[in-house]
Design a protein around this motif. Structure first.
Motif, PDB file in Angstrom:
ATOM      1  N   THR A  33     -50.941  24.264   9.289  1.00 54.74           N
ATOM      2  CA  THR A  33     -49.566  23.997   8.875  1.00 54.74           C
ATOM      3  C   THR A  33     -48.609  24.881   9.652  1.00 54.74           C
ATOM      4  N   CYS A  37     -45.635  23.837  12.912  1.00 57.50           N
ATOM      5  CA  CYS A  37     -44.293  23.831  12.352  1.00 57.50           C
ATOM      6  C   CYS A  37     -43.234  24.041  13.419  1.00 57.50           C
ATOM      7  N   SER A  38     -42.003  24.099  12.977  1.00 56.42           N
ATOM      8  CA  SER A  38     -40.875  24.162  13.897  1.00 56.42           C
ATOM      9  C   SER A  38     -40.658  25.542  14.509  1.00 56.42           C
ATOM     10  N   LYS A 131     -39.013  27.499   4.039  1.00 57.33           N
ATOM     11  CA  LYS A 131     -38.934  26.048   3.927  1.00 57.33           C
ATOM     12  C   LYS A 131     -40.258  25.555   3.338  1.00 57.33           C
ATOM     13  N   VAL A 133     -42.980  23.022   2.854  1.00 51.85           N
ATOM     14  CA  VAL A 133     -43.413  21.853   3.620  1.00 51.85           C
ATOM     15  C   VAL A 133     -44.448  21.014   2.865  1.00 51.85           C
ATOM     16  N   VAL A 134     -45.114  21.603   1.875  1.00 46.61           N
ATOM     17  CA  VAL A 134     -46.076  20.879   1.044  1.00 46.61           C
ATOM     18  C   VAL A 134     -45.964  21.434  -0.369  1.00 46.61           C
ATOM     19  N   THR A 148     -47.131  25.130   0.261  1.00 48.25           N
ATOM     20  CA  THR A 148     -47.169  25.701   1.607  1.00 48.25           C
ATOM     21  C   THR A 148     -45.731  25.792   2.099  1.00 48.25           C
ATOM     22  N   ALA A 149     -45.371  26.979   2.602  1.00 51.84           N
ATOM     23  CA  ALA A 149     -44.003  27.201   3.083  1.00 51.84           C
ATOM     24  C   ALA A 149     -44.059  27.967   4.388  1.00 51.84           C
ATOM     25  N   GLU A 150     -42.991  27.844   5.168  1.00 56.16           N
ATOM     26  CA  GLU A 150     -42.893  28.568   6.429  1.00 56.16           C
ATOM     27  C   GLU A 150     -41.543  29.259   6.511  1.00 56.16           C
ATOM     28  N   ASP A 152     -39.178  30.500   9.480  1.00 63.59           N
ATOM     29  CA  ASP A 152     -38.917  30.525  10.920  1.00 63.59           C
ATOM     30  C   ASP A 152     -38.444  31.889  11.396  1.00 63.59           C
ATOM     31  N   GLY A 157     -46.134  31.895   7.705  1.00 67.21           N
ATOM     32  CA  GLY A 157     -46.318  30.834   6.728  1.00 67.21           C
ATOM     33  C   GLY A 157     -47.095  31.368   5.543  1.00 67.21           C
TER      34      GLY A 157
END
Length: 191
Positions: A33, A37-38, A131, A133-134, A148-150, A152, A157
């Motif tokens: 993940t 990611c971005s 952010k 993401v899941v 699940t988060a990230e 940036d 993550g």
């Protein structure tokens, strides 16, 4: 002839092996993940680039990230005593690139507070540059709630699993960094 009863050390070894097996299943999800990611650096072949650091400094930074997540839980409880570890970066030279994984668990003082702890994380993480993401039930038999988060900004993550049926109930957290490059002339310290 009856088999001998397992010793305490045998049971502890089995518990460690079980935890390592669970970690082996969870970490690839968090890493996959995060890797997709971005946070991607244009020169990193779709791998999150976190910067240049020694593995010890990156480990300290990951503990600070974990501490920040703990502060967002807002529910009384205790954490496991676990330390970060060094991982390889997929597709990168293991002598010059690494990631940091900090797996830890949160045990609420009251089992009834577990859902509140997860709900607070879902609400608070986005307010602190994360952010999501899941989010939702995972594919396990228990249908654990998974988040699940990230982030940036921090190039990190987190994968969190609400394990309500665990004894004792807990949140299992894997905080994973992007890919670091060790400073020129230095070696990666593995721990």
């Amino acid at each position: 002839m009856a088999s001998p009863k397992p010793s305490f050390d045998d049971l502890r070894l089995l518990d460690v092996k079980t935890k390592l097996s669970a970690l082996a299943l969870t970490v690839p999800l968090a890493i996959t993940t995060l890797g997709g990611c971005s946070m991607t650096d244009n020169n990193s072949d779709d791998t999150t680039f976190a910067g240049t650091s020694t593995s010890r400094d990156a480990s300290d930074a990951m503990e600070r990230v974990s501490s920040g997540i703990y502060d967002l839980i807002g529910v009384k409880g205790k954490t496991s005593d676990s330390r970060p570890t060094v991982l390889d970066c997929s597709g990168k030279d293991r002598n010059t690139h690494f990631r940091i994984l900090h797996p830890w668990s949160f045990y609420p003082a009251s089992a009834s507070d577990l859902g509140e702890a997860m709900a607070r994380l879902k609400m608070e993480l986005p307010k602190h540059s994360w952010k999501i993401v899941v989010y939702g039930p995972d594919t396990s038999e228990n249908k654990n709630i998974s988040l699940t988060a990230e982030n940036d900004k921090k190039k990190v993550g987190v994968h969190i699993v609400q394990m309500s049926k665990n004894d004792p109930p807990k949140l299992s957290l894997d905080v994973v960094s992007g890919c670091y490059k060790v400073p020129d002339g230095q070696e990666i310290e593995r721990f």
